[in-house]
Design an enzyme around this catalytic site. Sequence first.
Site, short mmCIF file in Angstrom:
data_model
loop_
_atom_site.label_atom_id
_atom_site.label_comp_id
_atom_site.label_asym_id
_atom_site.label_seq_id
_atom_site.Cartn_x
_atom_site.Cartn_y
_atom_site.Cartn_z
N HIS A 85 0.82 -1.21 0.00
CA HIS A 85 0.00 0.00 0.00
C HIS A 85 0.85 1.26 0.00
O HIS A 85 0.55 2.23 -0.69
CB HIS A 85 -0.86 0.02 1.27
CG HIS A 85 -2.26 -0.34 0.98
ND1 HIS A 85 -2.92 -1.32 1.66
CD2 HIS A 85 -3.10 0.17 0.07
CE1 HIS A 85 -4.14 -1.41 1.17
NE2 HIS A 85 -4.28 -0.52 0.21
N GLU A 141 3.06 -14.54 -18.12
CA GLU A 141 3.57 -14.30 -16.77
C GLU A 141 4.07 -15.60 -16.14
O GLU A 141 4.58 -15.60 -15.02
CB GLU A 141 2.53 -13.60 -15.89
CG GLU A 141 1.17 -14.21 -15.87
CD GLU A 141 0.16 -13.40 -15.07
OE1 GLU A 141 0.54 -12.43 -14.40
OE2 GLU A 141 -1.03 -13.75 -15.11
N ARG A 176 6.79 -12.55 -4.68
CA ARG A 176 6.78 -11.11 -4.96
C ARG A 176 6.44 -10.27 -3.74
O ARG A 176 6.64 -9.06 -3.74
CB ARG A 176 5.84 -10.80 -6.14
CG ARG A 176 4.40 -11.14 -5.88
CD ARG A 176 3.57 -11.11 -7.16
NE ARG A 176 2.90 -9.83 -7.34
CZ ARG A 176 2.01 -9.58 -8.28
NH1 ARG A 176 1.71 -10.53 -9.16
NH2 ARG A 176 1.44 -8.42 -8.40
N CYS A 217 2.57 -5.17 -19.06
CA CYS A 217 1.64 -4.50 -18.15
C CYS A 217 2.02 -4.66 -16.68
O CYS A 217 1.24 -4.32 -15.81
CB CYS A 217 0.21 -4.95 -18.39
SG CYS A 217 -0.04 -6.69 -18.04
C1 PEP Z 1 1.79 -9.10 -13.43
O1 PEP Z 1 1.86 -10.20 -12.88
O2 PEP Z 1 2.78 -8.46 -13.86
C2 PEP Z 1 0.48 -8.44 -13.59
C3 PEP Z 1 0.36 -7.34 -14.30
O3 PEP Z 1 -0.57 -8.98 -12.95
P1 PEP Z 1 -0.84 -8.82 -11.37
O4 PEP Z 1 0.17 -7.86 -10.83
O5 PEP Z 1 -2.24 -8.37 -11.24
O6 PEP Z 1 -0.62 -10.23 -10.88
MG MG Z 2 0.08 -11.38 -12.58
#
Ligand code: PEP
Ligand code: MG
Length: 561
Positions: free
Chosen positions: A189, A420, A454, A491
């Site tokens: 956040h 991804e 992540r 993205c």
């Molecule tokens: C990604 O994994 O880079 C992505 C854009 O999707 P999210 O962050 O929503 O998993």
């Molecule tokens: Mg993703």
Amino acid sequence: MTKDTVFKGTAVVPGVSYAEAVWIRPRPQLPQAGAVVAESEREAEFERFLKAADTVADRLTERSNAAVGAASEVLAATAGMVRDRGWRKAVKKGITGGHPADYAIVTATTKFITQFEAVGGVMAERVTDLRDIRDRVIAELRGEEEPGLPQVTGEVVLFADDLSPADTAALDTTRFTALVTELGGPTSHTAIIARQLNVPCIVAAGEKIKSIQPGEMVMVDGALGTITLNADPEVAKTAVSESKLMAARVAQWRGPGKTKDGHPVQLLANVQDGNAARAANASEAEGIGLFRTEICFLSATTEPSVEEQAAVYRKVLEAFPESKVVVRSLDAGSDKPVAFANMADEMNPALGVRGLRVARANEPLLTRQLDAIALAVKESNRSEDAPIWVMAPMVATAREAQWFAGLCEERGLIAGAMIEVPAAALMADKIMPHLSFVSIGTNDLTQYTMAADRMSPQLAYLTDPWQPAVLRLIAHTCKEGERFDTAVGVCGEAAADPLLACVLTGLGVKSLSAASAAIAGVGAQLAAVDLETCKQAAEAALNSEGATEARAAVREIIQPK
Ligand code: PEP
Ligand code: MG
């Protein structure tokens, strides 16, 4: 002269600040078990709690009303948690059982924290919010100063172990000129709001920053992720004015995205609802490159009907009636639990049934969503030339891509997939023939390529999209995209990093989609380099030993603008 000391964290928002360090005001001491309130006083004790909780909630609402955008929403949501009936009921139960109000607050909140942590993902991230409301109400009960942001008069750099959303959203950026947190991650956040506020920000800087004393002068570079003590004041002041100049250039930049020699790079926005889409329309975004539909339904307990879903999607489509909008089908699971998608309890949810995998066991869930998207397209007032693309998250095989594309085609929708999962990048030649486009999700592609969660602050050095292994998978995807004439976009958060955007352009990426606040920085940087330089930068990054080396090699070729 004293030698400078440099601490390193994860760079989130670029910009340089040089100011005194201040630390966020400490949290209250939590009470121990033991004290008992006499039965005759319990009702009054509960009234005392209610008064304190209402005061805190009203204060947060007041701040929410004074703020705008995501900041206002975060403050309103935190105020909502203080008013939550379930939480208040749990506190009442504790007080009725004889606990003093502060201890009852602790036990009630702990109960919710345990539940949220068990659900995991986005719910687990809300735990910071829960601790925050607990501490605010306890401080209010005791007549102590509200924990959180200190009152300051001049410019400062704010240090914290972690910032609550309420603190971040309330920041006056004319005073708090940079943020540094010990914990957190680039998708926390703090990071999201810091991007919106456009205040230099570094997260996951580690325990070592605790040695930084209030009042010490620090130089923070939000692009490099460095915090420097004992910096030469002249050097620091020059860095601050250069960064201000850069910010001014960014503010003047106007789209559409292209390199200095006119090579087009479409710059799109990532959004999660109609509000974000309208905010994106006020930026230089040329359309929407990622509409995260699952975020609309994180608090829904039952599946919205096709009509209800269509109404939500329409708000986003109508924010860009003349431009491309890329809608992603539900990416439920892992860190984004969606109650109605009925996911099983899994040991390892990031590697489990998430994204398109949920739909394999529940095809009607996906087809209802595609019907809703098709209905929203039909009902919204959009130009014929404004395409709607629909893509699936977490595609790993050609067969999955083919199945998804078939369902889209039946509804007249243009189908694509996110790249991804490393397998999807490696199998691009088999996947692309089924699709019209792909969009690389670098957040998950990095997580899965580097085998690093992540959300983990300790692994932020691995979950870095500058890792050459990730860039090599992107390079391969772009090469196959050329061969199969399939549009390749990015993205993930990588698209928000101006220097990395040049590398991605050099690799052959045709569109970049990021938070709208990041678009101008990326556009201004691209406008300052030609395609050939982007290609050289890409080559240098691909051939680097690691993420740090890749960044350094690219900085040698491209001066940040
Ligand atoms: C990604 O994994 O880079 C992505 C854009 O999707 P999210 O962050 O929503 O998993
Ligand atoms: Mg993703």
